[in-house]
Design a protein around this motif. Sequence first.
Motif, short mmCIF file in Angstrom:
data_model
loop_
_atom_site.label_atom_id
_atom_site.label_comp_id
_atom_site.label_asym_id
_atom_site.label_seq_id
_atom_site.Cartn_x
_atom_site.Cartn_y
_atom_site.Cartn_z
N VAL A 192 1.70 -0.84 0.06
CA VAL A 192 0.03 -0.12 -0.25
C VAL A 192 0.37 1.49 -0.64
CG1 VAL A 192 -1.87 1.43 1.15
CG2 VAL A 192 -2.17 -1.05 1.47
N ARG A 193 2.13 1.31 1.00
CA ARG A 193 3.08 2.37 0.90
C ARG A 193 3.58 2.84 -0.14
NH1 ARG A 193 4.76 -0.05 5.66
NH2 ARG A 193 6.97 -0.26 4.44
N GLU A 194 3.57 1.32 -1.24
CA GLU A 194 4.04 1.66 -2.55
C GLU A 194 3.03 2.40 -3.29
OE1 GLU A 194 8.33 0.87 -3.98
OE2 GLU A 194 7.33 0.76 -1.95
N ILE A 195 2.35 1.52 -3.53
CA ILE A 195 1.36 2.67 -4.40
C ILE A 195 0.87 4.05 -4.23
CG2 ILE A 195 -0.91 2.82 -4.89
CD1 ILE A 195 -1.43 -0.55 -4.02
N GLY A 196 1.51 4.11 -3.12
CA GLY A 196 0.74 5.67 -2.29
C GLY A 196 2.58 6.29 -3.00
N LEU A 197 3.84 5.94 -3.64
CA LEU A 197 4.88 6.75 -3.82
C LEU A 197 4.33 6.55 -5.43
CD1 LEU A 197 8.21 4.18 -1.95
CD2 LEU A 197 6.63 6.86 -1.39
N ILE A 198 3.85 5.46 -6.08
CA ILE A 198 4.03 5.50 -7.16
C ILE A 198 2.74 6.26 -7.86
CG2 ILE A 198 2.53 4.21 -9.12
CD1 ILE A 198 3.75 2.37 -7.78
N ALA A 199 1.41 7.15 -6.77
CA ALA A 199 0.45 7.81 -7.02
C ALA A 199 1.61 8.90 -6.08
CB ALA A 199 -0.43 7.88 -5.99
N LEU A 200 2.17 9.41 -5.83
CA LEU A 200 3.03 10.83 -5.69
C LEU A 200 3.59 10.86 -7.18
CD1 LEU A 200 3.75 13.55 -4.41
CD2 LEU A 200 5.32 12.25 -3.34
N ALA A 201 4.49 10.02 -7.23
CA ALA A 201 5.14 9.99 -8.63
C ALA A 201 4.07 10.91 -10.37
CB ALA A 201 6.00 9.09 -8.52
N LEU A 202 3.04 9.68 -10.05
CA LEU A 202 1.51 10.54 -10.44
C LEU A 202 1.41 11.74 -10.74
CD1 LEU A 202 -0.35 6.96 -11.22
CD2 LEU A 202 1.66 7.99 -13.59
N SER A 203 1.19 12.03 -9.60
CA SER A 203 0.53 13.29 -8.85
C SER A 203 2.35 14.34 -9.51
CB SER A 203 0.82 13.50 -7.62
OG SER A 203 0.35 15.43 -7.17
N PHE A 204 3.06 14.46 -9.36
CA PHE A 204 4.71 15.33 -10.12
C PHE A 204 4.22 14.70 -11.90
CE2 PHE A 204 8.63 14.19 -11.81
CZ PHE A 204 9.47 15.28 -11.68
N SER A 205 3.91 14.17 -11.59
CA SER A 205 4.35 13.78 -13.84
C SER A 205 3.09 14.34 -14.51
CB SER A 205 3.29 12.16 -14.00
OG SER A 205 2.64 11.85 -14.17
N LEU A 206 2.04 14.83 -13.63
CA LEU A 206 0.65 15.87 -14.27
C LEU A 206 1.03 17.45 -13.62
CD1 LEU A 206 -2.16 13.82 -13.32
CD2 LEU A 206 -0.83 13.86 -16.07
#
Length: 414
Positions: A192-206
């Motif tokens: 779940v924490r790793e999903i959160g890190l990926i979500a932050l990366a996607l937020s950054f990508s936008l």
Amino acid sequence: MKKVLKTIQTHFVTKEYSVLFIEAILVFAGIYLLLSLLSLGRLLPTIFFLDTGDAFMDFFNSIRDAAQGIDAYLERHVIYPPMANLFFYLLSFLTPDNYNNSSFEARYRWQRYDETVLLIRVFLLVCVILLLVTWFVSLGKSIPMRRRALLTLVFVGSVPCLNLLERGNLLIFSLIFLVIYAMTYHSPSKLVREIGLIALALSFSLKLYPVLFAWILIGDKRYKEFFRCAVYCLATLILPSFAFGGPSILWTIVQNIFSFSSGSGGAQGAISSFLHLPSFVVTGVLLLWFLLCAVTFVIAPFVGLPRWKVWAVGCIAFIAFPSLTSIYAWLLFLIPLIFLFREGAKGKNDLPYFLPILIPFLFFPVPLPGPVTANIILVYPALIALTVVTVKDTWRALKQTLQERKSKENPLED
């Protein structure tokens, strides 16, 4: 009068902040609707950007720009990162070529095409559903079901969210990913924490700037997760760039961002005009203000502040950057508010944070000349009040932390 003031004070101290938030939004929304009716609709558009004349243009302008391919960066000086531009480029296949290749003056003609009218309706429907689900789930089971539902509805019906939807800005998706990161941050599950890190990366990508919240990982000494997050961020930045000529386009984006940030439009221009000061003076003061907030955020994760306050300091630094100071960006403060609501917080201790955060969420149907609204103007005093409180708390906590460290190193002196 004293009895009235005492009653109001008691009301604020005894009720949870989540209840106060709901009540304030509903009361001000009711006043806004009543005044709009009494004014025969004249006050209805006063909470929106440019009195609704520029509706959804963050969405349609971006589609028109992205349809140009690499020229979106070279000729139209787009500041969106490649992932965001790729999203709009794909949407451009759903809109007519006549509109995609129209002149800037013809950008409002989207209403003449059935495809664009249908597209914005579907886009807004999807956004509202995603926002409702994200916020409802993030509020957690510690809040009663009925109050969670009401909070979710007033979140979507608040002025910053209505402005964000009215712009059609991709901050909607970036915010959703950022909320996922925030709410999975303390999960006991590694997955779940790793999903959160990926979500932050996607937020950054936008939107790029949400990456500053990765600094909280450093504050918690989660260095491995920080570096994995950095890898995810680089991947979401570089891979989509090949749709627009490759990684070399990233330098062009940096140049476009600095060019955009040096502009004097919007609220900055209005402040310069009102104070009769050159725009560069106002911009310089705002940049110094941002630097103070940024330094405070760098310190905040290391001095023992509650995590919701650390997020609040990050949001302040985020919004204090001159080109990012807007009413719809204020929606970021829902993250520290959600943390606060989940704790069932009430009383007067956190009112210096809660009240300034609350104010721009409310409806102020006050007609103003030019492209600014009362809510846009109110962002600045609210942000100043929050800056004073957070800087004071953070630096006081830093002083205490240093004193404690010194006493541990020199116990005999103590």
